[in-house]
Design a protein around this motif. Structure first.
Motif, PDB file in Angstrom:
ATOM      1  N   TRP A  11      40.082  47.387 -10.631  1.00 25.91           N
ATOM      2  CA  TRP A  11      40.273  46.639  -9.263  1.00 25.91           C
ATOM      3  C   TRP A  11      41.327  47.701  -8.512  1.00 25.91           C
ATOM      4  N   GLY A  13      43.008  47.386  -4.312  1.00 24.84           N
ATOM      5  CA  GLY A  13      43.289  46.613  -3.198  1.00 24.84           C
ATOM      6  C   GLY A  13      43.897  45.177  -3.582  1.00 24.84           C
ATOM      7  N   SER A  14      44.148  44.425  -2.258  1.00 25.87           N
ATOM      8  CA  SER A  14      44.582  43.155  -2.657  1.00 25.87           C
ATOM      9  C   SER A  14      43.472  42.245  -3.044  1.00 25.87           C
ATOM     10  N   LEU A  15      43.792  40.776  -3.204  1.00 27.17           N
ATOM     11  CA  LEU A  15      42.773  39.960  -3.654  1.00 27.17           C
ATOM     12  C   LEU A  15      41.775  40.025  -2.503  1.00 27.17           C
ATOM     13  N   GLU A  17      40.891  41.641   0.350  1.00 31.33           N
ATOM     14  CA  GLU A  17      40.236  42.748   0.820  1.00 31.33           C
ATOM     15  C   GLU A  17      39.861  43.939  -0.367  1.00 31.33           C
ATOM     16  N   GLY A  18      40.512  43.812  -1.552  1.00 30.77           N
ATOM     17  CA  GLY A  18      40.118  44.626  -2.700  1.00 30.77           C
ATOM     18  C   GLY A  18      38.703  44.198  -3.339  1.00 30.77           C
ATOM     19  N   TRP A  35      36.315  39.207  -4.174  1.00 29.37           N
ATOM     20  CA  TRP A  35      36.631  37.598  -3.836  1.00 29.37           C
ATOM     21  C   TRP A  35      35.829  37.098  -2.942  1.00 29.37           C
TER      22      TRP A  35
END
Length: 140
Positions: A11, A13-15, A17-18, A35
């Motif tokens: 994984w 990036g963030s939740l 934007e990732g 997400w």
């Protein structure tokens, strides 16, 4: 004999934007996850819930096939769809099994009884004991 199965997710990036990729030790392929697909649905990106649904449908089909054979009525065909529901902010709320089978020499009532037993005996159903599991079972 004990068997351990593995999958790995990479994984970045963030939740929100990732994104990531799920890879299976069996080598069957790499599958994208993110997400947006999980919270809004997608036709081209998988989700943890879709992976759980695949596990539940296949495990239940195996458990049902075994139970039918033990009953002396082995199936010609078993088709199972598992629908796993995810609600953002709440989590996984349920799994619905919908099975249709061709089982010579078995009536609908006995089939339903055996299917209910397979539902509760399936190892994936047992692992999902914290959520509601429902079943629709019909003979073809």
């Amino acid at each position: 004999m004990t068997v351990t199965s593995e999958a790995t997710t990479a994984w970045t990036g963030s939740l929100m934007e990732g994104s990531g990729t799920v890879s299976f030790a069996s080598g069957i392929g790499d599958f994208p996850v993110n997400w947006k697909a999980r919270s809004e649905g997608s036709d081209s990106t998988t989700t943890p819930e879709e992976l759980i649904a695949a596990a539940h449908a296949s495990c239940f089909s195996m458990a049902l096939s075994h139970a039918l054979a033990e009953n002396g009525t082995p199936p010609e065909k078993v088709n199972t769809t598992a629908s796993v529901t995810f609600k953002p902010g709440t989590g996984i709320t349920g799994s619905h099994l919908n099975v249709n089978a061709v089982v010579p020499g078995l009536d609908a009532e006995k089939f339903r009884e055996i299917a209910e037993g397979a539902k509760s005996g399936c190892p994936v159903s047992q692992a999902l004991a914290g959520i509601e599991i429902t079943l629709e079972a019909a003979l073809a």
